[in-house]
Motif scaffolding. Structure first.
Motif, PDB file in Angstrom:
ATOM      1  N   GLN A 559       0.831  -1.210   0.000  1.00 20.34           N
ATOM      2  CA  GLN A 559       0.000   0.000   0.000  1.00 20.34           C
ATOM      3  C   GLN A 559       0.866   1.261   0.000  1.00 20.34           C
ATOM      4  OE1 GLN A 559      -2.990   0.506   2.990  1.00 20.34           O
ATOM      5  NE2 GLN A 559      -4.155  -1.323   2.399  1.00 20.34           N
ATOM      6  N   TYR A 560       1.827   1.312   0.890  1.00 20.99           N
ATOM      7  CA  TYR A 560       2.621   2.532   1.042  1.00 20.99           C
ATOM      8  C   TYR A 560       3.617   2.703  -0.098  1.00 20.99           C
ATOM      9  CZ  TYR A 560       0.645   3.672   5.604  1.00 20.99           C
ATOM     10  OH  TYR A 560      -0.213   4.039   6.615  1.00 20.99           O
ATOM     11  N   PHE A 563       2.257   5.151  -2.625  1.00 20.68           N
ATOM     12  CA  PHE A 563       2.122   6.573  -2.310  1.00 20.68           C
ATOM     13  C   PHE A 563       3.293   7.354  -2.902  1.00 20.68           C
ATOM     14  CE2 PHE A 563      -0.243   5.174   1.733  1.00 20.68           C
ATOM     15  CZ  PHE A 563      -1.479   5.300   1.104  1.00 20.68           C
ATOM     16  N   GLY A 573       8.029   1.466   1.286  1.00 17.15           N
ATOM     17  CA  GLY A 573       7.171   0.706   2.185  1.00 17.15           C
ATOM     18  C   GLY A 573       7.917  -0.223   3.114  1.00 17.15           C
ATOM     19  N   THR A 576       9.519   2.020   5.947  1.00 16.99           N
ATOM     20  CA  THR A 576       8.520   2.652   6.819  1.00 16.99           C
ATOM     21  C   THR A 576       7.522   1.669   7.417  1.00 16.99           C
ATOM     22  OG1 THR A 576       7.108   3.128   4.900  1.00 16.99           O
ATOM     23  CG2 THR A 576       8.663   4.846   5.567  1.00 16.99           C
ATOM     24  N   GLN A 577       7.694   0.378   7.186  1.00 23.84           N
ATOM     25  CA  GLN A 577       6.669  -0.583   7.589  1.00 23.84           C
ATOM     26  C   GLN A 577       6.378  -0.557   9.085  1.00 23.84           C
ATOM     27  OE1 GLN A 577       7.980  -4.868   7.487  1.00 23.84           O
ATOM     28  NE2 GLN A 577       9.815  -4.029   6.522  1.00 23.84           N
ATOM     29  N   ASN A 580       4.383   2.595   9.896  1.00 24.41           N
ATOM     30  CA  ASN A 580       3.056   2.497   9.285  1.00 24.41           C
ATOM     31  C   ASN A 580       2.167   1.523  10.058  1.00 24.41           C
ATOM     32  OD1 ASN A 580       3.998   4.251   7.304  1.00 24.41           O
ATOM     33  ND2 ASN A 580       4.554   2.607   5.906  1.00 24.41           N
ATOM     34  N   SER A 642       6.576   7.784   7.519  1.00 19.10           N
ATOM     35  CA  SER A 642       6.050   8.301   6.260  1.00 19.10           C
ATOM     36  C   SER A 642       5.771   9.794   6.391  1.00 19.10           C
ATOM     37  CB  SER A 642       4.745   7.580   5.893  1.00 19.10           C
ATOM     38  OG  SER A 642       4.975   6.221   5.619  1.00 19.10           O
ATOM     39  N   PHE A 646       0.456  10.953   4.523  1.00 18.67           N
ATOM     40  CA  PHE A 646       0.209   9.525   4.418  1.00 18.67           C
ATOM     41  C   PHE A 646       0.133   8.847   5.790  1.00 18.67           C
ATOM     42  CE2 PHE A 646       2.232  11.138   0.623  1.00 18.67           C
ATOM     43  CZ  PHE A 646       1.238  10.860  -0.297  1.00 18.67           C
ATOM     44  N   ARG A 647       0.500   9.600   6.847  1.00 19.60           N
ATOM     45  CA  ARG A 647       0.262   9.124   8.201  1.00 19.60           C
ATOM     46  C   ARG A 647      -1.203   9.333   8.572  1.00 19.60           C
ATOM     47  NH1 ARG A 647       5.214  10.089  12.298  1.00 19.60           N
ATOM     48  NH2 ARG A 647       4.091   8.363  13.273  1.00 19.60           N
ATOM     49  N   GLY A 650      -3.079   6.681   5.027  1.00 19.04           N
ATOM     50  CA  GLY A 650      -2.864   5.248   5.190  1.00 19.04           C
ATOM     51  C   GLY A 650      -3.705   4.645   6.299  1.00 19.04           C
TER      52      GLY A 650
END
Length: 681
Positions: A559-560, A563, A573, A576-577, A580, A642, A646-647, A650
């Motif tokens: 998903q990320y 972005f 992604g 940042t997993q 997230n 992120s 997107f914080r 998401g």
């Protein structure tokens, strides 16, 4: 140094309210009556198209980033408010004749010495000359290693990324850690990428290095040659280093050796001699990235000693630049501030010095801060919120349909074992060995550096002190520490708009509740889940449950990855997993906890919004912020968090409550089919 915790904020750039912030000095306070800012919303944007812009769009359009900042939002505003409060404390204590050795004397005189730019500017780079003389006297690579090791006692150590912290697999014992280091640019990609932005930064970096050398009297031609040498050597160091994504794997980065055994892998680095010089008495070491030290071992004997001396001299000057005269400070800012971060103007001197005092004598200044600005009532209310969310998280784990009973039992045991630290430490750090003078800023920093090293090295062979804090009380942030199995909330973040004792539950659960849930979820993210209830790096998952977790996390990564920021730069992604997962899980936990409150169970509107709408808007406005393009690019390259938009996008697009609150339907841009949403915690 290895990242021992995961913080809530990547940077200070999050929201602002139309209201004036309430003073924490109750003698002059005016009660806040409005807790939600409607004026910054852009209601021309539908919630299902871009919820971040719906909640914040007008503010984004109307707000200009101050020239002294790389971004602007709540974190900056709250941080600046805190700094003003620290300024009041610092000006007060520095104006008094305090008893020698008292916390007031040390804090006040450190501040006064940092503000004395007349004396600092007269000295030029005089404070670094003794170290430069030692570097100039180096004759071979063996002496390079000796110099690197000798420097740790005074805070000037090189090449050996040494620190002391718990052994990840035996969290009750302190261990000597050695991690990769040696790069000045943020991460290895800055040296190796061939895109135009990276090349531009490297060109500016070479000019900065040359400038630093010319400030010491080196002619332009030789300064350019030295700069080229430094970049070449650091590029080779980058080639031997791991990437930010690779550094996320705690198992891969845990390598225990007997000193004698690791010596065989680095024959040209005399470890026994280095450890003696560092006062390090241990037979066992943890080496995070052995490849770095093998590469260093090779470079020491293959690179000419002249290049090593250029590298060491630059590192000495660059490391000290912000504490030297104005020409060094300006050169440092021109590269690190302007080029790397997009900051147009240096911060006011008092802000820079206040930050140095907080960083150097944080638990002395912190005592003065909490005495004036943090109440027992706030601590109690915060603990109630933490306990409420912990109870909700327990219920959510119990109901998981993808986790088996064996893993679930261990997960609940870990959750129940969380240590909760709120506001400030129960016991304060002792700084009796620090000597502070009101007219010797650089010497003061050296004394603090010596103290910090002795404080650290004295931990070897002793049990871990789990009462320690890794942030100072005024810090506007929070963190999770896996080896302590703890969540920590400094006093600095326990303020509006994250938290206000008079705010309705939608605001507090959407603000500080989100932070609490975020930090709790870190204990079960891709890294945190690998530590057990006692903080040991240990596989406590069944094979099936671990596979199920990874499968669900891959949905987050995918998903990320989609972005996009700055038109053509994608979020990483994999990097940042963890953050997230914490954002998504934190929102879910905070929302369910909110639904247990009287307001969460009602339909009564405030400010024209239902309780659920108000909760999600509070979460979105927490992240109301904007950053320079340069700062955003560096964040995407290096930061596990992120970007702010997107914080928001998401987490809400994976939360069923959001769809119901704002009637999000198929066809809306933010709509994700239910079977494609993240379902981890």
């Amino acid at each position: 140094m290895k990242l021992a915790n995961w913080s809530w904020l990547a940077v200070l750039a999050v929201t602002v309210s139309a209201c004036n912030n309430k003073s924490k000095d109750e003698t002059t306070a005016t009660e806040r009556t409005v807790f939600f800012d409607k004026s910054g919303m852009d209601t021309t944007v539908k919630p299902g198209e871009n919820f971040f812009l719906y909640a914040n769009g007008k503010w984004i359009k109307d707000t200009k980033i101050p020239a002294t900042e790389t971004g602007w939002g709540l974190g900056n505003i709250l941080y600046n408010d805190n700094q003003k409060e620290l300024l009041g404390i610092l000006e007060d204590v520095s104006a008094k004749d305090n008893p020698t050795g008292s916390k007031e004397q040390k804090v006040g005189d450190l501040y006064k010495s940092g503000m004395d730019t007349v004396t600092i500017d007269k000295l030029g780079y005089e404070p670094v000359k003794p170290l430069l003389a030692k570097i100039n006297a180096v004759k071979d690579y063996k002496e390079v290693v000796k110099l690197a090791a000798d420097g740790f006692k005074t805070g000037d150590g090189f090449l050996l990324g040494f620190y002391v912290s718990p052994d990840d697999r035996i969290s009750s014992k302190n261990a000597a850690h050695f991690d990769q280091t040696g790069m000045t640019l943020p991460e290895k990609g800055y040296y190796l990428k061939t895109d135009s932005a990276s090349k531009k930064i490297r060109d500016a970096y070479v000019k900065y290095i040359a400038k630093i050398f010319t400030l010491t009297g080196v002619d332009a031609k030789n300064a350019d040659a030295k700069a080229a040498n430094v970049l070449k050597l650091e590029t080779e160091i980058a080639n031997a280093s791991l990437s930010p994504v690779e550094l996320r794997d705690p198992v891969k980065n845990y390598n225990k050796f007997a000193g004698a055994d690791f010596q065989k892998q680095v024959p040209d680095i005399d470890l026994a001699d280095a450890f003696k010089r560092m006062d390090l008495k241990t037979d066992t070491i943890l080496v995070g990235q052995p490849g770095y030290y093998k590469g260093l071992d090779n470079l020491l004997k293959t690179e000419p000693i002249a290049i090593w001396k250029d590298y060491l001299a630059f590192n000495a000057l660059n490391g000290a630049a912000t504490a030297l005269s104005k020409d060094f400070r300006d050169a440092h800012f021109d590269f690190f501030g302007k080029t790397l971060s997009g900051q147009k103007k240096q911060k006011e001197r008092w802000k820079i010095v206040a930050q140095r005092v907080d960083g150097g004598l944080g638990e002395l200044l912190g005592q003065l801060y909490v005495e004036k600005y943090f109440t027992p009532e706030a601590k109690k209310r915060m603990l109630d919120l933490v306990n409420n969310l912990q109870s909700v998280y327990r219920s959510r784990i119990e109901k998981l349909d993808w986790m088996g009973p064996e893993t679930k039992k261990r997960a609940l045991a870990k959750l129940d074992a969380f240590t909760k630290k709120i506001g400030y430490p129960d016991k304060w750090r002792n700084y009796d060995d620090v000597t502070i003078s009101k007219d010797a800023f650089y010497a003061n920093l050296q004394s603090i550096g010596h103290h910090d090293y002795q404080y650290m090295i004295n931990k070897i062979g002793k049990p871990v002190d789990r009462s320690e804090w890794q942030m100072t009380p005024p810090t506007v942030d929070a963190y999770s520490n896996p080896t302590f199995n703890e969540i920590v909330f400094p006093a600095g973040i326990l303020q509006y708009p994250f938290f206000d004792k008079n705010a309705d539950d939608a605001i507090n659960y959407g603000g500080i509740g989100l932070v609490i849930g975020h930090e709790m979820t870190h204990g079960f993210d891709d890294q945190g889940r690998q530590y057990d209830k006692d903080g040991n790096l240990k596989d406590w998952w069944t094979k099936e449950d671990a596979a199920g977790f990874k499968k669900r996390v891959q949905v987050v990564i995918d998903q990320y990855n989609k972005f996009t920021v700055l038109n053509n730069v994608h979020i990483n992604g994999s990097l940042t997993q963890g953050e997230n997962l914490a954002d998504i899980g934190g929102l879910a936990i905070a929302y369910e906890a909110f639904k247990n409150t009287p307001e969460g169970k009602s339909d009564k509107k405030i400010d024209g919004f239902t309780p659920d709408q108000r909760f999600f808007l509070s979460c979105a406005q927490v992240w109301r912020s904007k950053r320079t393009d340069e700062s955003t690019r560096m964040q995407v390259n290096t930061d596990p968090h992120s970007p702010a938009m997107f914080r928001v996008i998401g987490p809400v697009t994976n939360n069923p409550g959001f769809y119901k609150a704002f009637n999000i339907k198929p066809g809306d841009k933010m709509y994700i089919p239910e079977n494609e949403r993240v379902k981890v915690w």
